[in-house]
Enzyme design. Sequence first.
Site, PDB file in Angstrom:
ATOM      1  N   THR A   1       1.198  -0.979   0.082  1.00 10.98           N
ATOM      2  CA  THR A   1       0.016   0.189  -0.353  1.00 10.98           C
ATOM      3  C   THR A   1       0.613   1.160  -0.254  1.00 10.98           C
ATOM      4  OG1 THR A   1      -1.798  -1.107   1.376  1.00 10.98           O
ATOM      5  CG2 THR A   1      -1.966   1.289   1.497  1.00 10.98           C
TER       6      THR A   1
ATOM      7  N   LEU B   1     -21.206  -2.811   9.678  1.00 12.04           N
ATOM      8  CA  LEU B   1     -21.423  -1.679  10.586  1.00 12.04           C
ATOM      9  C   LEU B   1     -21.807  -2.780  12.061  1.00 12.04           C
ATOM     10  CD1 LEU B   1     -24.515  -0.479   7.716  1.00 12.04           C
ATOM     11  CD2 LEU B   1     -22.835   0.932   9.052  1.00 12.04           C
TER      12      LEU B   1
ATOM     13  N   ARG C   1      -1.342  -6.093  16.239  1.00 13.65           N
ATOM     14  CA  ARG C   1      -1.546  -4.615  15.714  1.00 13.65           C
ATOM     15  C   ARG C   1      -2.442  -3.474  15.684  1.00 13.65           C
ATOM     16  NH1 ARG C   1       1.821  -5.689   9.726  1.00 13.65           N
ATOM     17  NH2 ARG C   1       0.929  -6.781  10.207  1.00 13.65           N
TER      18      ARG C   1
ATOM     19  N   CYS D   1      -3.797  -2.400   9.213  1.00 13.75           N
ATOM     20  CA  CYS D   1      -3.704  -1.457   7.905  1.00 13.75           C
ATOM     21  C   CYS D   1      -5.084  -0.203   8.092  1.00 13.75           C
ATOM     22  CB  CYS D   1      -4.221  -2.388   6.668  1.00 13.75           C
ATOM     23  SG  CYS D   1      -4.393  -3.673   6.242  1.00 13.75           S
TER      24      CYS D   1
ATOM     25  N   ALA E   1     -20.946  -2.617  15.395  1.00 13.97           N
ATOM     26  CA  ALA E   1     -20.428  -1.574  16.669  1.00 13.97           C
ATOM     27  C   ALA E   1     -19.579  -2.318  17.306  1.00 13.97           C
ATOM     28  CB  ALA E   1     -21.794  -1.213  17.278  1.00 13.97           C
ATOM     29  N   GLY E   2     -18.402  -1.870  17.889  1.00 14.26           N
ATOM     30  CA  GLY E   2     -17.353  -2.440  19.005  1.00 14.26           C
ATOM     31  C   GLY E   2     -16.762  -1.769  19.680  1.00 14.26           C
TER      32      GLY E   2
ATOM     33  N   PHE F   1      -6.827  -5.938  -1.861  1.00 13.25           N
ATOM     34  CA  PHE F   1      -8.272  -5.932  -0.898  1.00 13.25           C
ATOM     35  C   PHE F   1      -8.137  -7.153  -0.257  1.00 13.25           C
ATOM     36  CE2 PHE F   1      -8.365  -3.364  -4.575  1.00 13.25           C
ATOM     37  CZ  PHE F   1      -8.588  -2.299  -4.106  1.00 13.25           C
ATOM     38  N   LEU F   2      -6.713  -7.649   0.620  1.00 12.27           N
ATOM     39  CA  LEU F   2      -7.229  -8.912   1.731  1.00 12.27           C
ATOM     40  C   LEU F   2      -7.198  -8.835   2.619  1.00 12.27           C
ATOM     41  CD1 LEU F   2      -3.667 -10.386   0.339  1.00 12.27           C
ATOM     42  CD2 LEU F   2      -5.715 -10.957  -0.630  1.00 12.27           C
ATOM     43  N   ARG F   3      -8.157  -9.375   3.397  1.00 10.44           N
ATOM     44  CA  ARG F   3      -8.616  -9.598   5.184  1.00 10.44           C
ATOM     45  C   ARG F   3      -7.583 -10.394   6.277  1.00 10.44           C
ATOM     46  NH1 ARG F   3     -14.452 -10.252   4.686  1.00 10.44           N
ATOM     47  NH2 ARG F   3     -13.564 -11.877   3.358  1.00 10.44           N
TER      48      ARG F   3
HETATM   49  C1  UGA Z   1      -8.576  -4.286   5.695  1.00  9.68           C
HETATM   50  C2  UGA Z   1      -9.521  -4.112   5.127  1.00  9.68           C
HETATM   51  O1  UGA Z   1     -10.603  -5.129   4.458  1.00  9.68           O
HETATM   52  C3  UGA Z   1      -8.442  -5.113   3.259  1.00  9.68           C
HETATM   53  O2  UGA Z   1      -9.840  -4.993   2.107  1.00  9.68           O
HETATM   54  C4  UGA Z   1      -7.249  -4.724   3.071  1.00  9.68           C
HETATM   55  O3  UGA Z   1      -6.805  -5.125   1.960  1.00  9.68           O
HETATM   56  C5  UGA Z   1      -6.732  -4.613   4.561  1.00  9.68           C
HETATM   57  O4  UGA Z   1      -7.043  -3.923   5.145  1.00  9.68           O
HETATM   58  C6  UGA Z   1      -5.241  -4.003   3.869  1.00  9.68           C
HETATM   59  O5  UGA Z   1      -5.540  -2.238   3.900  1.00  9.68           O
HETATM   60  O6  UGA Z   1      -4.614  -5.332   4.413  1.00  9.68           O
HETATM   61  P1  UGA Z   1      -8.481  -6.080   7.529  1.00  9.68           P
HETATM   62  O7  UGA Z   1      -7.602  -5.261   8.551  1.00  9.68           O
HETATM   63  O8  UGA Z   1      -7.543  -7.929   7.787  1.00  9.68           O
HETATM   64  O9  UGA Z   1      -8.469  -5.577   6.174  1.00  9.68           O
HETATM   65  O10 UGA Z   1      -9.053  -6.223   8.823  1.00  9.68           O
HETATM   66  P2  UGA Z   1     -10.972  -6.110   8.588  1.00  9.68           P
HETATM   67  O11 UGA Z   1     -11.371  -6.995   8.066  1.00  9.68           O
HETATM   68  O12 UGA Z   1     -11.230  -4.763   7.176  1.00  9.68           O
HETATM   69  O13 UGA Z   1     -10.966  -5.214  10.248  1.00  9.68           O
HETATM   70  C7  UGA Z   1     -10.256  -3.981  10.330  1.00  9.68           C
HETATM   71  C8  UGA Z   1     -10.760  -3.204  11.596  1.00  9.68           C
HETATM   72  O14 UGA Z   1     -12.119  -3.133  11.534  1.00  9.68           O
HETATM   73  C9  UGA Z   1     -11.070  -5.023  12.626  1.00  9.68           C
HETATM   74  O15 UGA Z   1     -10.935  -4.350  14.165  1.00  9.68           O
HETATM   75  C10 UGA Z   1     -12.351  -5.067  12.623  1.00  9.68           C
HETATM   76  O16 UGA Z   1     -12.818  -5.499  14.203  1.00  9.68           O
HETATM   77  C11 UGA Z   1     -13.172  -3.500  12.522  1.00  9.68           C
HETATM   78  N1  UGA Z   1     -14.247  -4.030  12.594  1.00  9.68           N
HETATM   79  C12 UGA Z   1     -14.886  -4.177  11.171  1.00  9.68           C
HETATM   80  C13 UGA Z   1     -15.365  -3.294  13.116  1.00  9.68           C
HETATM   81  O17 UGA Z   1     -15.288  -2.962  14.191  1.00  9.68           O
HETATM   82  N2  UGA Z   1     -16.677  -2.976  12.772  1.00  9.68           N
HETATM   83  C14 UGA Z   1     -16.771  -4.289  11.606  1.00  9.68           C
HETATM   84  O18 UGA Z   1     -18.327  -4.174  10.908  1.00  9.68           O
HETATM   85  C15 UGA Z   1     -16.149  -4.342  10.453  1.00  9.68           C
END
Ligand code: UGA
Length: 435
Positions: free
Chosen positions: A122, A253, A331, A263, A255-256, A152-154
């Site tokens: 990125t 969406l 992280r 990322c 909440a947490g 765009f991997l999670r």
């Molecule tokens: C995120 C993006 O979702 C990926 O598409 C992207 O490729 C990646 O960053 C990156 O740039 O490499 P990631 O960090 O693995 O992926 O995790 P997410 O599943 O997106 O969650 C991120 C944070 O948001 C977590 O702390 C999660 O608990 C929080 N979250 C997510 C919420 O609090 N509520 C939600 O509804 C969704």
Amino acid sequence: MRVAMIGTGYVGLVSGACFADFGHVVTCIDKDAGKINALNNGEIPIYEPGLQQLVAKNVAEERLYFTTDAKDAIRTADAVFIAVGTPTRRGDGHADLSYVYAAAEEIAELIEGFTVVVTKSTVPVGTGDEVEAIIRKTNPDANFAVVSNPEFLREGAAISDFKRPDRVVVGTDNEEAVKVMRELYRPLYLNETPIVVTRRRTSELIKYAANAFLAVKITFINEIADLCENVGANVQEVSRAIGLDNRIGGKFLHAGPGYGGSCFPKDTLALSRTGHDAGAELKIVNAVIEVNDARKKKMADKVIDFLGGDVSGKSIALLGLAFKPNTDDMRDAPSIDIVAKLQEAGATVRAFDPASMKEAGHVMKDVVFCDGPYHAIENADALVIVTEWDQFRALDLDRVKATMKSPNIIDLRNIYDTEDMRDRGFNYISVGRAY
Ligand code: UGA
């Protein structure tokens, strides 16, 4: 196609293994000899469901190699991917691009024949221009094109995200490079995955805009959750109802305790700096960063207030430490701020996480790491659910109640039902649910 992947971190390793599984011959390169040795022995340095098997299969079928020696792999590659880290630069929030530029220099000296150099890391807008300039300067005769191809991997779902993405973004105006990229992603193309071909700068920005938008969505619903608590409403019902509007969509969406990970925190900060430097302040993104940082700390206050304002000498159990389930990544995990503040207030913290306790040991002190959820809650004055691992969704609640000293539960992921928990005799609160 022959692919060289520079960097065997999260993105490099997953992308390398998946490209090999598509049938390409991939060599993953890393300077860290220990890491390469481990990979050659079948050890995977990160926790990612399915990755170990995918790597083993493609190594056995002789499509995936690991080496510290970049020479042959780069010389023979059709595409060289830069998948090194771009951490936040100390002090100012910009992305640190030194690893990307070092990779560009290394590539420049080694490429032969037409080679597509792809930035998967990125990187802020304009980095591709700089990578191109470095290669051109180091090797004026090189025949190459620099392409932006953000990932765009999670974490935790990386393999399926790679193999079944919503879209692939390719940033270049070089036709020959587009052909190579289409060939690399051909299995997806056949599945009719949209491939968005655009200019390089636009592609670089797409990645940041996507992550920032998701961070906005999460932060928005977190603020609505706070409002729900104050006015007697339920955020889950709000999320569901607004999410049914196709223009809004129901995902992200929940909440947490605030977003964390490798990322969103880093990328929102870097995008904010890019906006500032380019004379286009991103006020929404700036607000999101501030609100989210404050939220993580506020979660400890929520626990302390619920326990009557004084937790000194109390034993508090945390279930889940990683920033989200199915990863060991710590992280910017909300648990870090929560633990620090609870300890500062005099509480003893016991914790269990299925994957991240080793990592957690590097970033938090004096936590009693436990063997399982029931061990963590032994004699606890309160239980805080921080990460929604599946195994915490179906705890034996009678056992939980019998094991704890006082049945106080603070559920920061809304995984239990408010009424049911109260009927069972728990003092239970969650996030944004007045009922
Ligand atoms: C995120 C993006 O979702 C990926 O598409 C992207 O490729 C990646 O960053 C990156 O740039 O490499 P990631 O960090 O693995 O992926 O995790 P997410 O599943 O997106 O969650 C991120 C944070 O948001 C977590 O702390 C999660 O608990 C929080 N979250 C997510 C919420 O609090 N509520 C939600 O509804 C969704």
